[in-house]
Design a protein around this motif. Structure first.
Motif, PDB file in Angstrom:
ATOM      1  N   HIS A 205       0.832  -1.205   0.000  1.00  0.00           N
ATOM      2  CA  HIS A 205       0.000   0.000   0.000  1.00  0.00           C
ATOM      3  C   HIS A 205       0.870   1.260   0.000  1.00  0.00           C
TER       4      HIS A 205
ATOM      5  N   LYS B  31      -4.432  -1.852  15.992  1.00  0.00           N
ATOM      6  CA  LYS B  31      -4.800  -2.888  15.026  1.00  0.00           C
ATOM      7  C   LYS B  31      -6.132  -3.486  15.443  1.00  0.00           C
ATOM      8  N   PRO B  32      -6.997  -3.811  14.515  1.00  0.00           N
ATOM      9  CA  PRO B  32      -6.844  -3.610  13.074  1.00  0.00           C
ATOM     10  C   PRO B  32      -7.164  -2.160  12.700  1.00  0.00           C
ATOM     11  N   PHE B  33      -6.506  -1.686  11.656  1.00  0.00           N
ATOM     12  CA  PHE B  33      -6.741  -0.337  11.145  1.00  0.00           C
ATOM     13  C   PHE B  33      -6.896  -0.422   9.641  1.00  0.00           C
ATOM     14  N   THR B  34      -7.463   0.611   9.049  1.00  0.00           N
ATOM     15  CA  THR B  34      -7.576   0.618   7.592  1.00  0.00           C
ATOM     16  C   THR B  34      -6.269   1.139   7.000  1.00  0.00           C
ATOM     17  N   LEU B  35      -5.956   0.685   5.823  1.00  0.00           N
ATOM     18  CA  LEU B  35      -4.741   1.154   5.158  1.00  0.00           C
ATOM     19  C   LEU B  35      -4.828   2.640   4.831  1.00  0.00           C
ATOM     20  N   ALA B  36      -6.024   3.129   4.558  1.00  0.00           N
ATOM     21  CA  ALA B  36      -6.201   4.556   4.278  1.00  0.00           C
ATOM     22  C   ALA B  36      -5.881   5.386   5.520  1.00  0.00           C
ATOM     23  N   GLU B  37      -6.342   4.954   6.686  1.00  0.00           N
ATOM     24  CA  GLU B  37      -6.034   5.675   7.925  1.00  0.00           C
ATOM     25  C   GLU B  37      -4.536   5.639   8.203  1.00  0.00           C
TER      26      GLU B  37
ATOM     27  N   THR C 298      -2.080   5.358   6.069  1.00  0.00           N
ATOM     28  CA  THR C 298      -1.396   6.226   5.119  1.00  0.00           C
ATOM     29  C   THR C 298      -1.546   7.695   5.517  1.00  0.00           C
TER      30      THR C 298
END
Length: 128
Positions: free
Chosen positions: A19, A101-107, A109
């Motif tokens: 990502h 965790k878990p987190f979104t990849l958008a957050e 970034t």
């Protein structure tokens, strides 16, 4: 922009690395404390993305090493430890942000970009 990813889980590490690559980052990846401390000591990066639970120790040791060497690289901790006390311990040790965790990849970034921006401002202030 260069980032050191410290994550021992290959599934999470691959997803984060891929990502961030797609977002234009150059990512170096360490999977344990020994590798991470060597990577931090060897080369400056714009951001460190750090897991706390590593197979050979705690990510907090990376933060302590960086602080001892005067390394002001922003560190975003990512951990399954979701207690406020864990978050505060990381922040007291020098982390600039904390992702549970878990987190979104958008957050993730967005937080990495923000940390990189703050790191650049801090280095410019120190140089001026």
């Amino acid at each position: 922009m260069r980032l050191l990813l410290v994550e021992d889980n290959p599934i999470i590490g691959n997803a984060v690395r891929d990502h961030l690559h797609a977002d234009g980052w150059s990512v170096d990846w360490s999977m344990n404390l020994e590798s991470a401390t060597g990577a931090v000591a060897a080369e400056m990066r714009d951001v460190v993305l750090l897991d706390l639970r590593l197979p050979d120790g705690s990510g907090l040791d990376v933060l302590r090493l960086m602080e001892a060497h005067g390394d002001s690289t922003p560190v975003v901790v990512m951990s399954a430890y979701d207690q406020l006390s864990d978050q505060m311990a990381a922040m007291r040790s020098g982390a600039s942000d904390y992702l549970v965790k878990p987190f979104t990849l958008a957050e993730m970034t967005a937080r990495v970009r923000k940390a990189a921006g703050h790191g650049r401002l801090h280095r410019m202030r120190d140089a001026g």
